[in-house]
Design a protein around this motif. Structure first.
Motif, PDB file in Angstrom:
ATOM      1  N   UNK A 419      -4.407   5.783  15.327  1.00 62.75           N
ATOM      2  CA  UNK A 419      -5.018   5.798  16.655  1.00 62.75           C
ATOM      3  C   UNK A 419      -4.213   6.721  17.577  1.00 62.75           C
ATOM      4  N   UNK A 420      -4.915   7.643  18.229  1.00 57.76           N
ATOM      5  CA  UNK A 420      -4.266   8.597  19.123  1.00 57.76           C
ATOM      6  C   UNK A 420      -3.817   7.903  20.411  1.00 57.76           C
ATOM      7  N   UNK A 421      -2.898   8.546  21.175  1.00 54.01           N
ATOM      8  CA  UNK A 421      -2.419   7.947  22.424  1.00 54.01           C
ATOM      9  C   UNK A 421      -3.534   7.716  23.431  1.00 54.01           C
ATOM     10  N   UNK A 422      -3.312   6.710  24.292  1.00 51.91           N
ATOM     11  CA  UNK A 422      -4.232   6.455  25.384  1.00 51.91           C
ATOM     12  C   UNK A 422      -4.787   5.050  25.447  1.00 51.91           C
ATOM     13  N   UNK A 423      -4.594   4.261  24.382  1.00 53.65           N
ATOM     14  CA  UNK A 423      -5.107   2.890  24.354  1.00 53.65           C
ATOM     15  C   UNK A 423      -4.025   1.961  23.828  1.00 53.65           C
ATOM     16  N   UNK A 424      -4.281   0.667  23.902  1.00 53.79           N
ATOM     17  CA  UNK A 424      -3.306  -0.318  23.460  1.00 53.79           C
ATOM     18  C   UNK A 424      -2.926  -0.130  21.995  1.00 53.79           C
ATOM     19  N   UNK A 425      -3.884   0.275  21.175  1.00 51.14           N
ATOM     20  CA  UNK A 425      -3.647   0.407  19.734  1.00 51.14           C
ATOM     21  C   UNK A 425      -3.000   1.730  19.335  1.00 51.14           C
ATOM     22  N   UNK A 426      -2.584   2.550  20.294  1.00 50.89           N
ATOM     23  CA  UNK A 426      -2.014   3.873  19.997  1.00 50.89           C
ATOM     24  C   UNK A 426      -0.919   3.789  18.946  1.00 50.89           C
ATOM     25  N   UNK A 427      -0.979   4.711  17.986  1.00 49.28           N
ATOM     26  CA  UNK A 427       0.035   4.778  16.943  1.00 49.28           C
ATOM     27  C   UNK A 427      -0.164   3.799  15.807  1.00 49.28           C
ATOM     28  N   UNK A 428      -1.117   2.881  15.955  1.00 49.95           N
ATOM     29  CA  UNK A 428      -1.372   1.868  14.930  1.00 49.95           C
ATOM     30  C   UNK A 428      -2.337   2.420  13.876  1.00 49.95           C
ATOM     31  N   UNK A 429      -2.354   1.789  12.692  1.00 56.36           N
ATOM     32  CA  UNK A 429      -3.240   2.276  11.631  1.00 56.36           C
ATOM     33  C   UNK A 429      -4.694   1.882  11.862  1.00 56.36           C
ATOM     34  N   UNK A 430      -5.584   2.718  11.386  1.00 49.72           N
ATOM     35  CA  UNK A 430      -7.014   2.420  11.302  1.00 49.72           C
ATOM     36  C   UNK A 430      -7.417   2.774   9.871  1.00 49.72           C
ATOM     37  N   UNK A 431      -7.519   1.763   9.036  1.00 55.08           N
ATOM     38  CA  UNK A 431      -7.725   1.986   7.601  1.00 55.08           C
ATOM     39  C   UNK A 431      -9.086   1.447   7.175  1.00 55.08           C
ATOM     40  N   UNK A 432      -9.895   2.339   6.604  1.00 54.99           N
ATOM     41  CA  UNK A 432     -11.205   1.955   6.091  1.00 54.99           C
ATOM     42  C   UNK A 432     -11.039   1.528   4.637  1.00 54.99           C
ATOM     43  N   UNK A 433     -11.407   0.299   4.369  1.00 63.26           N
ATOM     44  CA  UNK A 433     -11.263  -0.246   3.027  1.00 63.26           C
ATOM     45  C   UNK A 433     -12.613  -0.199   2.329  1.00 63.26           C
ATOM     46  N   UNK A 434     -12.585   0.258   1.084  1.00 66.82           N
ATOM     47  CA  UNK A 434     -13.858   0.514   0.399  1.00 66.82           C
ATOM     48  C   UNK A 434     -13.905  -0.172  -0.958  1.00 66.82           C
ATOM     49  N   UNK A 435     -15.103  -0.295  -1.465  1.00 64.54           N
ATOM     50  CA  UNK A 435     -15.332  -0.904  -2.761  1.00 64.54           C
ATOM     51  C   UNK A 435     -15.187   0.140  -3.861  1.00 64.54           C
ATOM     52  N   UNK A 436     -15.310  -0.311  -5.100  1.00 65.89           N
ATOM     53  CA  UNK A 436     -15.129   0.596  -6.235  1.00 65.89           C
ATOM     54  C   UNK A 436     -16.151   1.721  -6.237  1.00 65.89           C
ATOM     55  N   UNK A 437     -17.339   1.438  -5.717  1.00 68.46           N
ATOM     56  CA  UNK A 437     -18.377   2.481  -5.696  1.00 68.46           C
ATOM     57  C   UNK A 437     -18.240   3.416  -4.501  1.00 68.46           C
TER      58      UNK A 437
END
Length: 460
Positions: A419-437
């Motif tokens: 997450x880019x600067x400017x919000x509370x979550x800045x610097x935190x991960x944003x990870x999309x988790x996906x299935x085998x397909x």
């Protein structure tokens, strides 16, 4: 499409001429910047009264403390290059400061960051300064030899305390960390890459000297134009000469937060944003705030990031609105409120830009982002978030909160973002988790997992 500034040139000219006349100034070189460069120039009065020489876009003025924005940029380059940290104590680079007075705590409280933002509490000027007597020592090494006369005068972080000495010492930090003399560093690493060939420290080459404006003293008891005294030599805290044409390049660079290749050679867009972001309020009315080498003033619904300069014979200012991508320059070869004039001109230009039809230039979305788009929900409290490609950025949208819009910066992993600067979550991960397909099942944002809602095809 014509630039909207073209429709307000008469208004800009009238505002500048009225200011110069009312303030009894010899002259002014002014300009407006929109998007990528100088959109309008006005030369009012005289750059030299005796020669009847009018100001031109290439007429040089002493820009005084606007120089601090270049010094701050040099420090940030070194920070981005891993050569220093903003929270490093200055004494780590200037060991002579061990002998300075620090009555409010150890000398290590004098940090690079606090010096950049004028919140260190360091005294305002070098030892022995008396501007009325033209007495000012501009060489940092000589002042460090008088370190017993240098001190922190108020507790750090308690108020804005403007310090020329702090920036003079920051210039010395640039020289010692880079191994390159300060003047040479600024020329090679900032001015030349940005094409600012008419911006320089003294001694000026003959060609630049021939284009300088003459500085005049404040008209006090008479309308006669009296030459201002020649100021003492200064460097990192206020020694540059420049012109409207070059300062337009400087302001246009500040507006390039996305950073074209030539801009990235000087400073990344994210660092420009960091420097321009307010760190603390400067007044009780919440109309002034201080950033890194810049400060900001609020007028109506506009916030102008800016810096001014004042030295014998000259008052100068640059200001800009990063959101509207508009700015203004005012170079006075006399004493007056250059900052007020710059904001007046900027306001005229800003209104013209806002009234014009917006340019529509959609940016293509990387195909790897397409599987990530959609609606996500917190299964505990029902919080809905949309992942969208908006304004050329992968963004999170909360339809109930227009002020919250995290931007996701990519990493080497196509499913992992920060997450880019400017919000509370800045610097935190944003990870999309996906299935085998490969289908995305959820988004882990900072500390919460959001489930992706899959569209359901209607039965026929």
């Amino acid at each position: 499409m014509p630039d909207p500034i073209e429709g307000v040139t008469d208004e800009l000219e009238a505002a500048a001429a009225s200011f110069v006349g009312q303030k009894r100034l010899p002259g002014a070189a002014v300009g407006v910047i929109h998007n990528e460069g100088l959109a309008w120039f006005g030369g009012i009065g005289f750059a030299d009264v005796a020669e009847r020489r009018a100001p031109e876009p290439t007429t040089l003025s002493r820009i005084a403390s606007i120089t601090k924005t270049f010094t701050g940029t040099a420090i940030m380059q070194l920070r981005d290059g891993g050569r220093l940290h903003l929270d490093d104590p200055a004494v780590g680079y200037l060991p002579e400061l061990r002998g300075a007075a620090s009555p409010f705590g150890p000398i290590e409280t004098l940090t690079i960051r606090r010096m950049l933002s004028h919140e260190s509490g360091l005294q305002g000027d070098p030892p022995g300064t008396d501007w009325a007597a033209l007495r000012y020592e501009g060489v940092a090494a000589r002042n460090l030899q008088r370190v017993a006369e240098i001190g922190i005068k108020i507790p750090p972080n308690t108020q804005q305390k403007y310090s020329n000495l702090a920036y003079q010492l920051l210039g010395e930090v640039v020289a010692r960390v880079s191994g390159i003399p300060y003047v040479e560093y600024v020329r090679e690493r900032i001015l030349e890459p940005l094409g600012m060939a008419s911006t320089a420290f003294e001694p000026l080459p003959a060609e630049l000297r021939s284009r300088t404006a003459t500085g005049y003293a404040r008209r006090f008891l008479s309308d006669a134009s009296e030459l201002a005294p020649v100021p003492p030599s200064v460097w990192a805290e206020g020694g540059l000469w420049s012109c409207v044409e070059d300062l337009a390049r400087w302001v246009a660079f500040q507006l390039r937060r996305d950073g074209p290749p030539e801009g990235e050679r000087v400073l990344a867009g994210s660092t420009l944003t960091e420097m321009q972001t307010a760190r603390y309020l400067g007044d009780a009315t919440w109309t002034e705030a201080w950033a890194i080498a810049w400060y900001a003033r609020r007028r109506g619904d506009a916030t102008w990031v800016q810096h001014g300069g004042g030295i014998y014979g000259f008052n100068t200012s640059v200001c800009f609105d990063p959101d509207e991508r508009v700015g203004a320059i005012a170079l006075l070869n006399g004493r007056g409120d250059a900052g007020g004039l710059a904001m007046d001109l900027g306001a005229i230009a800003r209104e013209a830009v806002r009234a014009a039809a917006p340019a529509i230039a959609p940016r293509p979305m990387p195909e790897t982002y397409r599987p990530l788009l959609g609606i996500y929900v917190d299964p505990v409290d029902g919080w809905l978030v949309r992942v969208e490609w908006r304004d050329g950025k992968l963004s999170l949208i909360d339809p109930t909160d227009e002020t919250w819009r995290p931007i996701l910066a990519p990493t080497e992993d196509p499913y992992a973002f920060v997450v880019e600067p400017g919000v509370r979550e800045s610097g935190e991960p944003a990870e999309f988790r996906h299935q085998a397909d490969g289908r995305v099942a959820s988004l882990f944002l900072a500390s919460v997992t959001l489930q992706r809602l899959e569209p359901v095809e209607p039965s026929h």
